[in-house]
Scaffold this motif. Structure first.
Motif, PDB file in Angstrom:
ATOM      1  N   LEU A 232       0.852  -1.192   0.000  1.00 54.23           N
ATOM      2  CA  LEU A 232       0.000   0.000   0.000  1.00 54.23           C
ATOM      3  C   LEU A 232       0.888   1.242   0.000  1.00 54.23           C
ATOM      4  N   MET A 233       0.466   2.242  -0.746  1.00 52.50           N
ATOM      5  CA  MET A 233       1.272   3.454  -0.896  1.00 52.50           C
ATOM      6  C   MET A 233       0.557   4.647  -0.257  1.00 52.50           C
ATOM      7  N   THR A 234       1.345   5.720  -0.016  1.00 54.64           N
ATOM      8  CA  THR A 234       0.738   6.939   0.531  1.00 54.64           C
ATOM      9  C   THR A 234      -0.219   7.582  -0.468  1.00 54.64           C
ATOM     10  N   ALA A 235       0.025   7.348  -1.770  1.00 52.44           N
ATOM     11  CA  ALA A 235      -0.877   7.841  -2.823  1.00 52.44           C
ATOM     12  C   ALA A 235      -0.544   7.068  -4.093  1.00 52.44           C
ATOM     13  N   GLU A 304       2.825   8.582  14.705  1.00 56.09           N
ATOM     14  CA  GLU A 304       2.875  10.030  14.912  1.00 56.09           C
ATOM     15  C   GLU A 304       2.242  10.779  13.732  1.00 56.09           C
ATOM     16  N   LYS A 305       2.078  10.077  12.612  1.00 50.39           N
ATOM     17  CA  LYS A 305       1.437  10.718  11.464  1.00 50.39           C
ATOM     18  C   LYS A 305      -0.076  10.699  11.615  1.00 50.39           C
ATOM     19  N   ALA A 412      -9.438  21.118   8.837  1.00 47.04           N
ATOM     20  CA  ALA A 412      -9.074  22.487   8.438  1.00 47.04           C
ATOM     21  C   ALA A 412      -7.850  22.463   7.536  1.00 47.04           C
ATOM     22  N   ARG A 413      -6.854  21.661   7.906  1.00 46.08           N
ATOM     23  CA  ARG A 413      -5.640  21.590   7.078  1.00 46.08           C
ATOM     24  C   ARG A 413      -5.952  20.997   5.708  1.00 46.08           C
ATOM     25  N   ILE A 414      -6.771  19.951   5.694  1.00 45.38           N
ATOM     26  CA  ILE A 414      -7.124  19.306   4.416  1.00 45.38           C
ATOM     27  C   ILE A 414      -7.773  20.324   3.485  1.00 45.38           C
ATOM     28  N   PHE A 415      -8.809  21.035   4.020  1.00 45.81           N
ATOM     29  CA  PHE A 415      -9.573  21.890   3.119  1.00 45.81           C
ATOM     30  C   PHE A 415      -8.851  23.182   2.778  1.00 45.81           C
ATOM     31  N   ILE A 453      -2.866  17.527  -0.691  1.00 40.80           N
ATOM     32  CA  ILE A 453      -2.955  16.897   0.638  1.00 40.80           C
ATOM     33  C   ILE A 453      -1.691  16.108   0.960  1.00 40.80           C
ATOM     34  N   HIS A 454      -1.177  15.410  -0.046  1.00 43.03           N
ATOM     35  CA  HIS A 454       0.064  14.656   0.138  1.00 43.03           C
ATOM     36  C   HIS A 454       1.185  15.589   0.614  1.00 43.03           C
ATOM     37  N   ASP A 455       1.257  16.780   0.005  1.00 44.14           N
ATOM     38  CA  ASP A 455       2.264  17.776   0.400  1.00 44.14           C
ATOM     39  C   ASP A 455       2.003  18.316   1.799  1.00 44.14           C
ATOM     40  N   GLU A 456       0.751  18.698   2.028  1.00 41.20           N
ATOM     41  CA  GLU A 456       0.388  19.324   3.294  1.00 41.20           C
ATOM     42  C   GLU A 456       0.785  18.447   4.479  1.00 41.20           C
ATOM     43  N   PHE A 457       0.588  17.149   4.348  1.00 40.77           N
ATOM     44  CA  PHE A 457       0.889  16.260   5.480  1.00 40.77           C
ATOM     45  C   PHE A 457       2.258  15.574   5.355  1.00 40.77           C
TER      46      PHE A 457
END
Ligand code: ASP
Ligand code: MG
Length: 464
Positions: A232-235, A304-305, A412-415, A453-457
């Motif tokens: 499974l991958m992060t994206a 922690e993620k 909030a971070r996602i949107f 989203i991948h970048d944000e997190f």
């Protein structure tokens, strides 16, 4: 160890799978579960549909190709081995398959029960071929059908449910002596039988479920799912260049990801393993030394993620039911879902604003027209609903991670990440498990939203 269809796509892949089993059989006792070779199940579906429509010439032509494909593959796996047994088995199955298809064509009828019988051939061909591949390497392999191995189900053909207690008992009774004799039971995935011996299937993608059931019954150390990706991958790496493999996920996360992921996994596949807390490993059959993804019952390393992965489901549409009269009028939602259920339309996402003037549903794009038409018939002209409309250009973005539970500010971070890329969000839902937040955007803006989203997190490779 379960081998998926792509890991058994031809004689060379089957031999590779056999070598993988051999390599790990030195220190382990192994049960093998085989899917149908490559896309054989899809081909059987096609042949069945043609036969039912009376298009027997086309059905026969496809059938002949499938027959010679299995015969050719069996011969190639046999190589110089002189055993006639495998060729006899394949010949016998080919003959039985022909009669089945003729029967369907003759009656122009394909019931869920006869369809399961038809689809069972895929795995019934593959498992003796895989067993032969293992024998060629000097291993003592023996082919079993799901029923031979002890998996017993109810009569819900097409999506049969295993009778767990009986099945577990029988699986132990059938397979433990075989393992004690140092054999490698090679079991058909996907198929089982009712109490009276009628063949059933566990639903498409059901071989993973077979592996999980056998693993739980035998209380194995680990269940390994061999597939054609590293895990499974992060994206989706085709969308996000720096997507990385997830080394560990929890069962809950794996469940969300298999539902929202690109790979079709059987929805109940992980359940038996999860109940018994048996770790599941997803591994690449072309690169067996890689660790793959571990699905585990314990704490995961990346805990922690908060967000672990983001995925996209394309080819969906939104259907919106609206009407000012819907406010405070009970029963509309019930009618909506009843209508979807009775037309066997799967609802992937739901939202209702607190004004209660609209209910939106996400369904597969191919179901949009039927959904609209049947909802109009069921709801219009009764006072509360004025309009049923659809929007077909849409995709779902699902953000998954068990660390999101109870962590404020994730939404909030996602949107805001998505808003900064000027992506318009049309619909939002968060499951109460809080393990995923999903929302709908236009198909064209989907990849951009995933990357944002991948970048944000910071899910990607660390930048040097
Ligand atoms: N052969 C079946 C299918 O294609 C089961 C599986 O592959 O898991 O659905
Ligand atoms: Mg398959």
């Amino acid at each position: 160890m379960k081998f998926g269809g792509s890991s058994l796509a031809n004689a060379a892949r089957i031999k590779n799978a056999a070598r993988t089993v051999e390599r790990f059989s030195k220190d382990n006792r192994i049960v093998v579960v085989a899917s149908a070779i490559n896309d054989v199940t899809d081909k059987l579906v096609e042949i069945g549909d043609l036969a039912q429509k009376g298009r027997i010439v086309q059905a026969r032509a496809r059938l002949l190709r499938l027959e010679s494909f299995h015969l050719k593959t069996a011969r190639a796996v046999l190589g110089r081995t002189t055993s006639k047994e495998l060729v006899d088995i394949v010949d016998g199955l080919n003959h039985e398959l022909e009669r089945t298809v003729e029967g369907i064509a003759h009656l122009r009828e394909l019931t869920p029960r006869s369809r399961d019988y038809l689809l069972s051939f895929g795995e019934r061909f593959s498992s003796p071929i895989v067993a032969q591949g293992l024998r060629n390497l000097g291993l003592r392999a023996r082919a079993y059908t799901g029923a031979d191995a002890g998996i017993t189900t109810d009569e819900n053909f097409g999506e049969a449910k295993p009778l767990t207690e009986v099945s577990y008992h029988q699986i132990r009774r059938h397979l433990e002596p075989s393992l004690a004799r140092k054999e490698i039971p090679t079991v058909t995935g996907f198929i089982a039988a009712t109490v009276d011996g009628t063949i059933t299937t566990l639903g498409r993608g059901g071989s993973d479920y077979t592996a999980s059931l056998l693993g739980a019954a035998l209380n194995v150390d680990e269940i390994w799912i061999w597939t054609d990706v590293d895990g499974l991958m992060t994206a989706d790496p085709r969308i996000v260049k720096d997507a990385v493999l997830l080394s560990t996920v929890s069962f809950a996360e794996a469940l969300e990801l298999s539902y929202f992921g690109a790979k079709m996994m059987h929805p109940r596949a992980l359940q038996p393993a999860a109940v018994r807390k048996i770790p599941v490993r997803i591994k690449n059959s072309s690169r067996p030394s890689r660790d793959g993804t571990l699905v585990s019952a314990g704490e995961t390393k990346d805990n922690e993620k908060v967000v672990k992965a983001v995925s996209i489901i394309r080819s969906i549409g939104i259907v919106t039911v609206s009407g000012t009269g819907m406010m405070g009028s009970p029963g509309v939602a019930a009618r909506v879902f009843q209508t979807m259920g009775s037309h066997r339309i799967n609802v992937m996402m739901i939202s209702q604003g607190s004004s209660e003037a609209t209910i939106s549903l996400v369904v597969a794009r191919r179901d949009v027209e039927t959904a609209v038409r049947t909802l109009q018939l069921a709801l219009l002209g009764q006072g509360s609903v004025d309009k049923v409309v659809a929007e077909k250009d849409a995709c779902i973005i699902a953000v998954v991670g068990s660390g999101m539970k109870g962590t404020p500010g994730v939404a909030a971070r996602i949107f805001s990440a998505v808003a900064q890329k000027n992506v318009n969000v049309r619909m939002v839902a968060q499951g109460s498990s809080e393990y995923n937040v999903s929302f709908v955007v236009s198909e064209a803006q989907g990849p951009e939203a995933v990357r944002a989203i991948h970048d944000e997190f910071h899910l990607g490779k660390p930048r040097s």
